[in-house]
Design an enzyme around this catalytic site. Structure first.
Site, PDB file in Angstrom:
ATOM      1  N   HIS A  98       0.836  -1.206   0.000  1.00 15.59           N
ATOM      2  CA  HIS A  98       0.000   0.000   0.000  1.00 15.59           C
ATOM      3  C   HIS A  98       0.871   1.256   0.000  1.00 15.59           C
ATOM      4  CE1 HIS A  98      -3.443   2.580   1.099  1.00 15.59           C
ATOM      5  NE2 HIS A  98      -2.573   3.197   1.904  1.00 15.59           N
ATOM      6  N   GLU A  99       1.885   1.279   0.847  1.00 16.52           N
ATOM      7  CA  GLU A  99       2.772   2.445   0.888  1.00 16.52           C
ATOM      8  C   GLU A  99       3.556   2.583  -0.409  1.00 16.52           C
ATOM      9  OE1 GLU A  99       2.204   4.525   3.085  1.00 16.52           O
ATOM     10  OE2 GLU A  99       1.042   3.208   4.390  1.00 16.52           O
ATOM     11  N   HIS A 102       1.535   4.403  -2.839  1.00 14.47           N
ATOM     12  CA  HIS A 102       1.623   5.860  -2.720  1.00 14.47           C
ATOM     13  C   HIS A 102       2.848   6.397  -3.453  1.00 14.47           C
ATOM     14  CE1 HIS A 102      -1.757   6.593  -0.181  1.00 14.47           C
ATOM     15  NE2 HIS A 102      -1.299   5.900   0.857  1.00 14.47           N
TER      16      HIS A 102
END
Length: 226
Positions: A98-99, A102
């Site tokens: 998920h990071e 980003h």
């Protein structure tokens, strides 16, 4: 629509946020006990995704705490909580992906992310000023009090906009994470069900924050019309 209404909105917000946090903790606790078959740690997962997307300039570092994972676009670094950085659970791998999502958003110029970054300085100021204007307005009689409450409402618009624009940023990062984990063979489709569980729970925390902000804005709007 006086001070009692404000307290009611705050209590409702606390309940919604508390339920969201409970969901995250339970989902994360469940899937953090399930090791991924690939055996990759969160750090290795993030590094693989970054390299596959041509982001060798983005670093991956450990950070103290639990669920303190985040991407710092200014420093170009993904910081993973130590358990996710070193561990190889489905939950940890999902958070790392998920990071990394980003970081990919940042690299491709994903518009909602750029918009969020652009309004952050304004929100940082307005989030400190609107409660002061509201409190002064509540305890000030007459038209000047209403003017102060209206000012609080206008200042709060920035906070509301930040929470609303955060939703597509987080949801898109989770969608990217799920796709990259399965496409790169880091998790099987069966294991990725855990990814959906963890990231859906995490997304609800942002939905809860946005919903609470909408309720607060409606309250301020009605209070300014008194």
């Amino acid at each position: 629509m006086g001070f009692g209404g404000y307290i009611l909105i705050m209590v409702i917000g606390m309940i919604i946020s508390g339920l969201a946090a409970l969901w995250v903790r339970r989902s994360y606790a469940k899937w953090s006990k399930q090791p991924s078959r690939s055996g990759l740690t969160g750090a290795q997962t993030a590094r693989m995704i970054l390299d596959r997307n041509g982001l060798s300039n983005v670093r991956v570092e450990p950070v103290a705490g639990t669920l303190t994972d985040h991407y710092d676009p200014g420093a170009k670094v993904i910081r993973l909580s130590e358990s996710n950085y070193n561990g190889h659970s489905i939950a940890g791998v999902s958070v790392a992906a998920h990071e990394a999502g980003h970081a990919v958003q940042d690299a491709v110029g994903y518009m909602p992310m750029k918009l969020r970054a652009g309004i952050f300085p304004v929100v940082n100021i307005s989030s400190q000023l609107w409660p002061l204007a509201f409190m002064l307005g509540i305890f000030t009689a007459g038209s000047f009090g209403n003017t102060l409450i209206t000012l609080a409402m206008i200042l709060f618009l920035g906070v509301l906009a930040f929470h609303v624009v955060t939703l597509p940023v987080e949801i898109n990062a989770s969608t990217r994470a799920y796709g990259m984990l399965t496409r790169y063979g880091i998790l099987s489709h069966g294991e990725a069900g855990g990814t959906r569980s963890v990231l859906t729970a995490a997304a609800f925390t942002y939905i809860a924050a946005a919903l609470t902000s909408v309720l607060m804005f409606l309250y301020l709007f009605l209070a300014s019309r008194q």
